[in-house]
Design a protein around this motif. Structure first.
Motif, PDB file in Angstrom:
ATOM      1  N   VAL A   6       0.847  -1.207   0.000  1.00  0.00           N
ATOM      2  CA  VAL A   6       0.000   0.000   0.000  1.00  0.00           C
ATOM      3  C   VAL A   6       0.875   1.246   0.000  1.00  0.00           C
ATOM      4  O   VAL A   6       0.661   2.182  -0.776  1.00  0.00           O
ATOM      5  N   CYS A  44      -7.049   6.039  -2.277  1.00  0.00           N
ATOM      6  CA  CYS A  44      -7.102   4.984  -1.255  1.00  0.00           C
ATOM      7  C   CYS A  44      -8.442   4.258  -1.281  1.00  0.00           C
ATOM      8  O   CYS A  44      -8.495   3.035  -1.149  1.00  0.00           O
ATOM      9  N   LYS A  45      -9.512   5.004  -1.467  1.00  0.00           N
ATOM     10  CA  LYS A  45     -10.832   4.376  -1.504  1.00  0.00           C
ATOM     11  C   LYS A  45     -11.051   3.615  -2.812  1.00  0.00           C
ATOM     12  O   LYS A  45     -11.389   2.430  -2.798  1.00  0.00           O
ATOM     13  N   GLY A  49      -9.019   0.126  -2.021  1.00  0.00           N
ATOM     14  CA  GLY A  49     -10.062  -0.591  -1.289  1.00  0.00           C
ATOM     15  C   GLY A  49     -10.341  -0.108   0.124  1.00  0.00           C
ATOM     16  O   GLY A  49     -11.044  -0.792   0.870  1.00  0.00           O
ATOM     17  N   PHE A  50      -9.860   1.070   0.502  1.00  0.00           N
ATOM     18  CA  PHE A  50     -10.128   1.603   1.841  1.00  0.00           C
ATOM     19  C   PHE A  50     -11.465   2.339   1.808  1.00  0.00           C
ATOM     20  O   PHE A  50     -11.537   3.557   1.721  1.00  0.00           O
ATOM     21  N   THR A  51     -12.535   1.554   1.869  1.00  0.00           N
ATOM     22  CA  THR A  51     -13.880   2.078   1.670  1.00  0.00           C
ATOM     23  C   THR A  51     -14.502   2.677   2.923  1.00  0.00           C
ATOM     24  O   THR A  51     -15.570   3.272   2.843  1.00  0.00           O
ATOM     25  N   TYR A  78     -10.055   2.180   6.632  1.00  0.00           N
ATOM     26  CA  TYR A  78     -10.102   0.727   6.777  1.00  0.00           C
ATOM     27  C   TYR A  78     -10.540   0.073   5.471  1.00  0.00           C
ATOM     28  O   TYR A  78     -11.495   0.520   4.823  1.00  0.00           O
ATOM     29  N   ASN A  79      -9.823  -0.974   5.099  1.00  0.00           N
ATOM     30  CA  ASN A  79     -10.178  -1.817   3.966  1.00  0.00           C
ATOM     31  C   ASN A  79     -10.871  -3.052   4.548  1.00  0.00           C
ATOM     32  O   ASN A  79     -10.212  -3.906   5.146  1.00  0.00           O
ATOM     33  N   LYS A  81     -12.451  -5.614   3.122  1.00  0.00           N
ATOM     34  CA  LYS A  81     -12.178  -6.901   2.482  1.00  0.00           C
ATOM     35  C   LYS A  81     -10.852  -7.483   2.955  1.00  0.00           C
ATOM     36  O   LYS A  81     -10.742  -8.663   3.228  1.00  0.00           O
ATOM     37  N   GLN A  84      -7.685  -4.394   6.786  1.00  0.00           N
ATOM     38  CA  GLN A  84      -6.426  -3.655   6.868  1.00  0.00           C
ATOM     39  C   GLN A  84      -6.698  -2.195   7.218  1.00  0.00           C
ATOM     40  O   GLN A  84      -7.583  -1.559   6.656  1.00  0.00           O
TER      41      GLN A  84
END
Length: 163
Positions: A6, A44-45, A49-51, A78-79, A81, A84
């Protein structure tokens, strides 16, 4: 994707915006330039994947005595899936305590940015509804700043109010 992967992707995409990377007790913190925070958060989102924006807060570094900017805006993302976490920090100057809103990236930023503005006095450019959320509308100042006056009856900002 590992924390290191990342960080490497962030460095590759935003080479001049990543100011520092620290790892402590398994948590990674990336300090980025304030002027790039909106692009970095969207990346990032959407790409990493940091949704989820788990938290956003302001930090007053006045008591630290450093030579850098007085404030930081901290984004804990926070991801779900990958299970993380990642912490982003953006330094904000005392002379112009403002940064772009990320409420268009994560809807939860709306109220978190209002709280940060209300208590720390950090303004969020293009925020859809930046107004007090915890303190009364007529409150003077931002009570979580390190130089905010000691509180109590007869002292500012309580002076003239019923306690």
């Amino acid at each position: 994707m590992t924390d290191q992967a990342v960080v490497e992707k962030l460095k590759a995409k935003f080479p001049s915006a990543v100011l520092d990377v620290k790892e402590f007790r398994g948590e990674v913190t990336v300090t980025v330039k304030a002027e790039d925070v909106l692009s970095i958060c969207a990346y990032c989102k959407n790409d990493l994947g940091f949704t989820m924006l788990a938290d956003l807060c302001g930090v007053d570094l006045l008591a630290m005595g450093g030579s850098g900017p007085r404030f930081q805006v901290v984004y804990n993302i926070y991801n779900m899936k990958a299970k993380q976490r990642l912490r982003l920090k953006a330094p904000v100057t005392e002379s112009d305590p403002r940064i772009d809103t990320v409420s268009g990236v994560w809807g939860s930023a709306n109220w978190l940015e209002r709280e940060c503005w209300d208590l720390m006095g950090i303004s969020f450019n293009n925020h859809p509804d930046l107004r007090r959320i915890l303190m009364p509308d007529d409150w003077v100042g931002h009570p979580l700043r390190k130089d905010y006056p000691v509180q109590g009856p007869g002292r500012e900002p309580y002076q003239g109010r019923e306690v």
